[in-house]
Design a protein around this motif. Structure first.
Motif, PDB file in Angstrom:
ATOM      1  N   THR A  22      68.219  23.120  12.851  1.00 62.76           N
ATOM      2  CA  THR A  22      67.831  22.923  14.244  1.00 62.76           C
ATOM      3  C   THR A  22      66.702  23.894  14.582  1.00 62.76           C
ATOM      4  O   THR A  22      66.651  25.005  14.038  1.00 62.76           O
ATOM      5  CB  THR A  22      69.031  23.164  15.178  1.00 62.76           C
ATOM      6  N   PRO A  23      65.801  23.498  15.463  1.00 60.43           N
ATOM      7  CA  PRO A  23      64.638  24.364  15.770  1.00 60.43           C
ATOM      8  C   PRO A  23      65.006  25.774  16.227  1.00 60.43           C
ATOM      9  O   PRO A  23      64.395  26.749  15.803  1.00 60.43           O
ATOM     10  CB  PRO A  23      63.916  23.611  16.885  1.00 60.43           C
ATOM     11  N   GLU A  24      66.028  25.904  17.057  1.00 62.56           N
ATOM     12  CA  GLU A  24      66.376  27.227  17.595  1.00 62.56           C
ATOM     13  C   GLU A  24      67.053  28.133  16.567  1.00 62.56           C
ATOM     14  O   GLU A  24      67.064  29.348  16.725  1.00 62.56           O
ATOM     15  CB  GLU A  24      67.238  27.103  18.863  1.00 62.56           C
ATOM     16  N   LEU A  25      67.613  27.558  15.504  1.00 63.08           N
ATOM     17  CA  LEU A  25      68.293  28.368  14.486  1.00 63.08           C
ATOM     18  C   LEU A  25      67.660  28.228  13.111  1.00 63.08           C
ATOM     19  O   LEU A  25      68.217  28.681  12.120  1.00 63.08           O
ATOM     20  CB  LEU A  25      69.772  27.951  14.395  1.00 63.08           C
ATOM     21  N   LYS A  26      66.494  27.621  13.042  1.00 69.47           N
ATOM     22  CA  LYS A  26      65.859  27.340  11.759  1.00 69.47           C
ATOM     23  C   LYS A  26      65.755  28.609  10.906  1.00 69.47           C
ATOM     24  O   LYS A  26      65.465  29.680  11.398  1.00 69.47           O
ATOM     25  CB  LYS A  26      64.469  26.748  11.979  1.00 69.47           C
ATOM     26  N   LYS A  28      68.123  30.196   9.504  1.00 65.16           N
ATOM     27  CA  LYS A  28      69.310  31.041   9.558  1.00 65.16           C
ATOM     28  C   LYS A  28      70.383  30.393   8.697  1.00 65.16           C
ATOM     29  O   LYS A  28      70.431  29.183   8.537  1.00 65.16           O
ATOM     30  CB  LYS A  28      69.804  31.181  10.993  1.00 65.16           C
TER      31      LYS A  28
END
Length: 86
Positions: A22-26, A28
């Motif tokens: 996902t963009p916000e957790l890329k 990780k």
């Protein structure tokens, strides 16, 4: 309950890695132990809470109260990173 797309479990160099696409957790990742992988797979299959608890109790030598607490903690952790959908 199900795992949202963008959250993928891979085995890399003998480690079970939960990757976030996902963009916000890329970029990780979280390493899951055997129990985490077991629960992640059940949730990925769309099992409900009762089915997950029953499968957990059948797989591991654990009492129901401890199993329920462990499942709650795992689901809460997945929910906190936005990995679950209803």
């Amino acid at each position: 309950m199900k795992i949202k797309s963008g959250f993928i479990l891979k085995e890399i160099a003998g480690e079970n890695i939960l990757m976030f696409l996902t963009p916000e957790l890329k970029n990780k990742v979280i390493t899951l132990n055997e129990t985490g992988v077991f629960l992640f797979n059940l949730i990925s299959e769309g099992k409900d809470r009762k089915e997950i608890l029953d499968a957990f109790l059948n797989e591991y030598d654990i009492d129901e109260a401890t199993a329920d607490a462990d499942i709650t903690k795992f689901i809460s952790a997945l929910s906190s990173i936005g990995a679950l959908e209803e």
